[in-house]
Design a protein around this motif. Structure first.
Motif, PDB file in Angstrom:
ATOM      1  N   ILE A 120       6.714  -2.339   6.939  1.00 22.46           N
ATOM      2  CA  ILE A 120       6.645  -0.922   6.590  1.00 22.46           C
ATOM      3  C   ILE A 120       7.715  -0.585   5.553  1.00 22.46           C
ATOM      4  CG2 ILE A 120       6.832   1.448   7.457  1.00 22.46           C
ATOM      5  CD1 ILE A 120       4.304  -0.065   8.341  1.00 22.46           C
ATOM      6  N   GLY A 121       7.324   0.250   4.593  1.00 22.52           N
ATOM      7  CA  GLY A 121       8.270   0.707   3.576  1.00 22.52           C
ATOM      8  C   GLY A 121       8.190   2.213   3.408  1.00 22.52           C
ATOM      9  N   ALA A 122       9.224   2.782   2.819  1.00 24.19           N
ATOM     10  CA  ALA A 122       9.242   4.207   2.486  1.00 24.19           C
ATOM     11  C   ALA A 122       8.797   4.385   1.040  1.00 24.19           C
ATOM     12  CB  ALA A 122      10.633   4.787   2.696  1.00 24.19           C
ATOM     13  N   GLN A 123       8.543   5.626   0.654  1.00 19.77           N
ATOM     14  CA  GLN A 123       8.072   5.919  -0.695  1.00 19.77           C
ATOM     15  C   GLN A 123       9.185   6.356  -1.630  1.00 19.77           C
ATOM     16  OE1 GLN A 123       4.801   8.707  -0.397  1.00 19.77           O
ATOM     17  NE2 GLN A 123       3.871   7.563   1.269  1.00 19.77           N
ATOM     18  N   ASP A 124      10.381   6.546  -1.093  1.00 23.32           N
ATOM     19  CA  ASP A 124      11.524   6.964  -1.905  1.00 23.32           C
ATOM     20  C   ASP A 124      12.753   6.981  -1.017  1.00 23.32           C
ATOM     21  OD1 ASP A 124      12.804   7.952  -4.300  1.00 23.32           O
ATOM     22  OD2 ASP A 124      12.863   9.937  -3.365  1.00 23.32           O
ATOM     23  N   CYS A 125      13.917   7.014  -1.619  1.00 23.42           N
ATOM     24  CA  CYS A 125      15.151   7.269  -0.887  1.00 23.42           C
ATOM     25  C   CYS A 125      16.148   7.923  -1.836  1.00 23.42           C
ATOM     26  CB  CYS A 125      15.741   5.998  -0.272  1.00 23.42           C
ATOM     27  SG  CYS A 125      16.469   4.843  -1.479  1.00 23.42           S
ATOM     28  N   GLY A 149       0.819  -1.199   0.000  1.00 22.66           N
ATOM     29  CA  GLY A 149       0.000   0.000   0.000  1.00 22.66           C
ATOM     30  C   GLY A 149       0.850   1.246   0.000  1.00 22.66           C
ATOM     31  N   ASN A 150       0.605   2.143  -0.933  1.00 29.10           N
ATOM     32  CA  ASN A 150       1.329   3.402  -1.048  1.00 29.10           C
ATOM     33  C   ASN A 150       0.407   4.535  -0.594  1.00 29.10           C
ATOM     34  OD1 ASN A 150       2.863   5.610  -1.752  1.00 29.10           O
ATOM     35  ND2 ASN A 150       2.710   5.285  -3.956  1.00 29.10           N
ATOM     36  N   ALA A 180      16.098   2.475   6.670  1.00 35.25           N
ATOM     37  CA  ALA A 180      16.354   1.244   7.408  1.00 35.25           C
ATOM     38  C   ALA A 180      16.416   1.501   8.911  1.00 35.25           C
ATOM     39  CB  ALA A 180      17.651   0.605   6.924  1.00 35.25           C
ATOM     40  N   ASP A 181      16.973   2.654   9.294  1.00 30.84           N
ATOM     41  CA  ASP A 181      17.077   3.004  10.705  1.00 30.84           C
ATOM     42  C   ASP A 181      15.709   3.168  11.348  1.00 30.84           C
ATOM     43  OD1 ASP A 181      18.718   3.836  13.035  1.00 30.84           O
ATOM     44  OD2 ASP A 181      17.802   5.797  12.697  1.00 30.84           O
ATOM     45  N   SER A 182      14.703   3.494  10.555  1.00 34.97           N
ATOM     46  CA  SER A 182      13.343   3.646  11.079  1.00 34.97           C
ATOM     47  C   SER A 182      12.700   2.306  11.402  1.00 34.97           C
ATOM     48  CB  SER A 182      12.469   4.388  10.057  1.00 34.97           C
ATOM     49  OG  SER A 182      12.104   3.523   8.994  1.00 34.97           O
ATOM     50  N   GLY A 183      13.305   1.232  10.915  1.00 34.92           N
ATOM     51  CA  GLY A 183      12.728  -0.096  11.090  1.00 34.92           C
ATOM     52  C   GLY A 183      12.008  -0.596   9.857  1.00 34.92           C
ATOM     53  N   ALA A 184      11.959   0.237   8.815  1.00 30.25           N
ATOM     54  CA  ALA A 184      11.304  -0.161   7.570  1.00 30.25           C
ATOM     55  C   ALA A 184      12.130  -1.212   6.846  1.00 30.25           C
ATOM     56  CB  ALA A 184      11.085   1.048   6.675  1.00 30.25           C
ATOM     57  N   SER A 185      11.455  -1.987   5.999  1.00 29.89           N
ATOM     58  CA  SER A 185      12.126  -3.079   5.287  1.00 29.89           C
ATOM     59  C   SER A 185      12.117  -2.899   3.773  1.00 29.89           C
ATOM     60  CB  SER A 185      11.459  -4.415   5.625  1.00 29.89           C
ATOM     61  OG  SER A 185      10.055  -4.356   5.329  1.00 29.89           O
ATOM     62  N   HIS A 186      11.281  -1.999   3.264  1.00 34.38           N
ATOM     63  CA  HIS A 186      11.108  -1.820   1.829  1.00 34.38           C
ATOM     64  C   HIS A 186      11.165  -0.340   1.461  1.00 34.38           C
ATOM     65  CE1 HIS A 186       9.431  -5.830   2.456  1.00 34.38           C
ATOM     66  NE2 HIS A 186       9.354  -6.028   1.153  1.00 34.38           N
ATOM     67  N   VAL A 187      11.343  -0.084   0.180  1.00 40.89           N
ATOM     68  CA  VAL A 187      11.248   1.284  -0.322  1.00 40.89           C
ATOM     69  C   VAL A 187      10.751   1.247  -1.762  1.00 40.89           C
ATOM     70  CG1 VAL A 187      13.702   1.331  -1.010  1.00 40.89           C
ATOM     71  CG2 VAL A 187      12.448   3.482  -0.686  1.00 40.89           C
ATOM     72  N   VAL A 234       2.935  -4.898   2.906  1.00 42.73           N
ATOM     73  CA  VAL A 234       3.881  -3.793   3.062  1.00 42.73           C
ATOM     74  C   VAL A 234       3.110  -2.492   2.924  1.00 42.73           C
ATOM     75  CG1 VAL A 234       6.005  -2.708   2.263  1.00 42.73           C
ATOM     76  CG2 VAL A 234       5.708  -5.186   2.013  1.00 42.73           C
ATOM     77  N   ILE A 235       3.097  -1.688   3.966  1.00 45.84           N
ATOM     78  CA  ILE A 235       2.452  -0.373   3.922  1.00 45.84           C
ATOM     79  C   ILE A 235       3.542   0.702   3.882  1.00 45.84           C
ATOM     80  CG2 ILE A 235       0.968   1.264   5.132  1.00 45.84           C
ATOM     81  CD1 ILE A 235      -0.546  -1.113   4.042  1.00 45.84           C
ATOM     82  N   CYS A 236       3.387   1.630   2.930  1.00 46.65           N
ATOM     83  CA  CYS A 236       4.388   2.690   2.738  1.00 46.65           C
ATOM     84  C   CYS A 236       3.763   4.046   3.042  1.00 46.65           C
ATOM     85  CB  CYS A 236       4.914   2.650   1.311  1.00 46.65           C
ATOM     86  SG  CYS A 236       5.688   1.075   0.861  1.00 46.65           S
ATOM     87  N   PRO A 237       3.880   4.498   4.294  1.00 46.77           N
ATOM     88  CA  PRO A 237       3.321   5.783   4.689  1.00 46.77           C
ATOM     89  C   PRO A 237       4.313   6.907   4.372  1.00 46.77           C
ATOM     90  CG  PRO A 237       4.312   4.767   6.595  1.00 46.77           C
ATOM     91  CD  PRO A 237       4.520   3.811   5.438  1.00 46.77           C
TER      92      PRO A 237
END
Length: 249
Positions: free
Chosen positions: A59-64, A8-9, A82-89, A37-40
């Motif tokens: 949890i994932g991010a929307q960009d890096c 989810g984006n 990654a430091d936030s605990g997220a696993s995807h981007v 995977v939710i990407c807030p």
């Protein structure tokens, strides 16, 4: 066997109050749920990982950014994600390619950075309506695959999301035949470049106006391993039926 993934984006939506949706989603999951995977927004990454701790939701991010650190005001590095605990981007979403003029080379560099931080890259590709009407869909998809994917792709570090730009948030959905044509093309292209073992193991997601009403039909398509969902992922009551449809596919 490839994993089934419901991603989810949230895009630029959601404040701390929206985290209650994650709890609602986690408590209503079917038995043996797919990977979720939710990407807030980046402002919620730390709190979202806390809110989903102990649940099947990742949890994932929307960009890096492609660089690990530096004078890049407003950006977020893969290490920070990654430091936030997220696993995807998510990388290379059409809205980033358009509004921020991101190129295939930019997406490739970001994917390498994501892998270096231990993240799974969800790499987005897709054609515009004009390109579809001109019969250029497979040419565009092939070029984006070639340019956006680094050579070091592995089954565990990459997910491909096909999102026809003209279907994102518009309510328009390609026909099942059109979805199948593109996903079969992507699979063949991946096998040709990376070999059968890796090419057959990479999950392929469809994105673009996915809803509970069309999810079952879409998930029945060969080489569709899940979905990257936009607006319908913001509310648990909308996203949960999509997750259930994927679990049962």
């Amino acid at each position: 066997m490839r994993p089934k993934i419901a991603a989810g984006n949230w895009k630029m939506n959601g404040t701390a109050a929206a985290l209650t949706e994650l709890h609602s989603l986690a408590t209503g999951l079917p038995d043996n749920p797919p990977q979720i995977v939710i990407c807030p927004p980046s402002t919620l990454l730390f709190r979202a990982t806390d809110a989903t701790h102990g649940s099947p939701i990742q949890i994932g991010a929307q960009d890096c950014h492609a660089e690990e650190a530096g004078a890049y005001t407003g950006d977020i590095s893969a290490t920070m994600v990654a430091d936030s605990g997220a696993s995807h981007v998510i990388l290379g979403h059409s809205e980033r390619r358009d509004a921020h003029r991101e190129t295939d080379a930019d997406v490739q560099a970001k994917a390498i950075a994501a892998w270096g931080a231990g993240l799974t890259a969800i790499i987005c590709i897709g054609e515009s309506e004009a390109e579809r009407d001109a019969g250029q869909t497979l040419d565009i998809i092939g070029a984006q695959l070639d340019g956006s994917l680094p050579d070091a792709v592995e089954a565990g570090n990459t997910v491909i999301a096909y999102e026809p730009i003209w279907a994102i948030g518009t309510g328009k959905v390609p026909s099942i035949a059109q979805i199948k044509e593109v996903h079969d093309f992507i699979r063949a292209r991946l096998i040709d470049r990376f070999g059968a073992e890796i090419g057959n193991a990479l999950p392929l997601l469809y994105g673009g106006s996915v809803k509970a009403a069309n999810a079952v039909e879409i998930f029945a398509v060969e080489n569709v391993d899940g979905a990257l969902v936009g607006g319908a992922s913001l509310k648990a009551e909308d996203f949960a039926p999509i997750v259930t449809a994927l679990a049962q596919s």
